[in-house]
Design an enzyme around this catalytic site. Structure first.
Site, PDB file in Angstrom:
ATOM      1  N   ILE A 252       2.232  -0.105  -3.382  1.00  0.00           N
ATOM      2  CA  ILE A 252       3.806  -0.478  -3.806  1.00  0.00           C
ATOM      3  C   ILE A 252       4.181   0.900  -4.181  1.00  0.00           C
ATOM      4  O   ILE A 252       4.071   1.206  -5.519  1.00  0.00           O
ATOM      5  CB  ILE A 252       4.165  -1.477  -4.600  1.00  0.00           C
ATOM      6  CG1 ILE A 252       3.462  -2.852  -4.059  1.00  0.00           C
ATOM      7  CG2 ILE A 252       5.713  -1.843  -4.556  1.00  0.00           C
ATOM      8  CD1 ILE A 252       3.581  -4.010  -4.502  1.00  0.00           C
ATOM      9  N   PRO A 253       4.844   1.911  -3.527  1.00  0.00           N
ATOM     10  CA  PRO A 253       4.990   3.158  -3.925  1.00  0.00           C
ATOM     11  C   PRO A 253       6.224   3.508  -4.827  1.00  0.00           C
ATOM     12  O   PRO A 253       7.256   4.070  -4.589  1.00  0.00           O
ATOM     13  CB  PRO A 253       5.234   4.068  -2.500  1.00  0.00           C
ATOM     14  CG  PRO A 253       5.961   2.893  -1.775  1.00  0.00           C
ATOM     15  CD  PRO A 253       5.341   1.613  -2.144  1.00  0.00           C
ATOM     16  N   CYS A 254       6.244   2.849  -6.103  1.00  0.00           N
ATOM     17  CA  CYS A 254       7.017   3.184  -7.043  1.00  0.00           C
ATOM     18  C   CYS A 254       7.100   4.731  -7.525  1.00  0.00           C
ATOM     19  O   CYS A 254       8.016   5.158  -8.017  1.00  0.00           O
ATOM     20  CB  CYS A 254       6.894   2.432  -8.460  1.00  0.00           C
ATOM     21  SG  CYS A 254       5.100   2.366  -9.053  1.00  0.00           S
ATOM     22  N   HIS A 255       6.015   5.516  -7.234  1.00  0.00           N
ATOM     23  CA  HIS A 255       6.012   7.071  -7.474  1.00  0.00           C
ATOM     24  C   HIS A 255       7.244   7.648  -6.472  1.00  0.00           C
ATOM     25  O   HIS A 255       7.484   8.645  -6.830  1.00  0.00           O
ATOM     26  CB  HIS A 255       4.858   7.440  -7.276  1.00  0.00           C
ATOM     27  CG  HIS A 255       4.242   7.403  -5.884  1.00  0.00           C
ATOM     28  ND1 HIS A 255       3.518   6.262  -5.397  1.00  0.00           N
ATOM     29  CD2 HIS A 255       4.142   8.101  -4.863  1.00  0.00           C
ATOM     30  CE1 HIS A 255       3.235   6.200  -4.148  1.00  0.00           C
ATOM     31  NE2 HIS A 255       3.811   7.610  -3.904  1.00  0.00           N
ATOM     32  N   ARG A 256       7.621   6.931  -5.329  1.00  0.00           N
ATOM     33  CA  ARG A 256       8.718   7.592  -4.692  1.00  0.00           C
ATOM     34  C   ARG A 256      10.077   7.346  -5.120  1.00  0.00           C
ATOM     35  O   ARG A 256      11.125   7.909  -4.594  1.00  0.00           O
ATOM     36  CB  ARG A 256       8.559   7.007  -3.141  1.00  0.00           C
ATOM     37  CG  ARG A 256       7.101   7.509  -2.543  1.00  0.00           C
ATOM     38  CD  ARG A 256       7.040   6.805  -1.148  1.00  0.00           C
ATOM     39  NE  ARG A 256       5.538   6.962  -0.785  1.00  0.00           N
ATOM     40  CZ  ARG A 256       5.125   6.085   0.045  1.00  0.00           C
ATOM     41  NH1 ARG A 256       5.628   5.166   0.916  1.00  0.00           N
ATOM     42  NH2 ARG A 256       3.830   6.339   0.471  1.00  0.00           N
TER      43      ARG A 256
END
Length: 287
Positions: A252-256
């Site tokens: 779940i790409p919270c780094h984006r």
């Protein structure tokens, strides 16, 4: 220290752990390193190392280092930002391999979430990853937790995930999780049924995490865009909190998610990890 499961070679004798070490070396270097310098630290010839690194990351070590510079996040926001409302319309969601692999997900019901994991068995194990040691947790339905210990340490990472579901039963079983982890980190191609996600969170959090799943690999978004996409444009601060509480990092790409200014913002598992993830994905997107 807990036993770590090493992800096997991709192909042709590819050394997964060596490539992870190489990324660490490049990330921590104060000045740009030459190919010969990095290859020597990996115990390889320059030509062999360049081939392996380029096959895994998608670009040369020299080009990858350019993605690690401080201004990369701002450049991505300027050149590769996407509003979530438009992502599906222009087909962006289909360009991210991880998005395709992990599109099938299931969420715990609000009532189940309120019971804090009571009656739930969660399996866990430590694995090597491109971003350092990773703690992966999952139920029989899919991966529910993924933490990185490079910045906070193993004990803190374990406590961070287990206290989210204090009434669950935790069982160490890395082999049960291994097929999903192989797919998650690209060590093997897998079908949707090999790497499902099981989201455990409050309803608002799950809405935010679902929005993050729409951001394709190599692209970024902002907290305000996420708030608008879930129909609550004034909830930027609450969105930021939900992003920070995402238990399944990388997938779940919270780094984006970035600030409007292009600043990285926070990252629960450490800003150096976020910076490397963005560089990794930007390099692959270009390739």
């Amino acid at each position: 220290m807990n036993q770590t499961t090493q992800i096997p070679a991709l192909d042709d004798g590819y050394h997964y752990k060596v490539m992870r070490r190489a990324i660490d070396v490049l990330d921590q270097a104060e000045d740009q390193l030459s190919l010969d310098q990095v290859a020597a630290q990996m115990g390889m010839s320059s030509a062999h190392f360049q081939r392996l690194f380029s096959r895994w990351v998608g670009v040369s070590p020299k080009r990858y280092q350019q993605y690690l510079k401080l201004g990369q996040a701002k450049e991505m926001l300027r050149d590769r930002a996407t509003t979530l409302e438009a992502a599906h319309e222009v087909g962006l969601s289909g360009t991210g391999r991880l998005h395709d692999l992990f599109l099938r997900w299931e969420a715990m019901s609000p009532g189940e979430f309120a019971r804090q994991g009571e009656g739930l068995t969660i399996y866990w194990g430590w694995f090597d990853s491109p971003f350092g040691l990773a703690l992966v947790m999952g139920t029989e339905k899919g991966i529910c937790g993924l933490a990185f210990a490079a910045e906070m340490g193993e004990e803190a990472a374990m406590q961070d995930l287990t206290r989210r579901w204090p009434k669950a039963v935790f069982v160490e079983d890395p082999m049960m999780l291994r097929p999903w982890v192989l797919t998650a980190f690209g060590a093997q191609d897998g079908a949707l049924d090999k790497a499902p996600l099981f989201l455990i969170g409050a309803p608002f959090q799950i809405k935010v995490w679902e929005a993050l799943l729409q951001v394709p690999s190599g692209y970024v978004t902002t907290y305000s865009d996420i708030a608008a996409s879930i129909g609550n444009p004034k909830a930027v601060r609450a969105v930021g909190t939900a992003v920070g509480r995402n238990p399944v990092s990388w997938l779940i790409p919270c780094h984006r998610a970035l600030r409007k200014s292009g600043a990285l913002g926070g990252y629960h598992w450490g800003l150096p990890v976020k910076r490397v993830m963005l560089a990794f994905e930007a390099a692959r997107a270009e390739a």
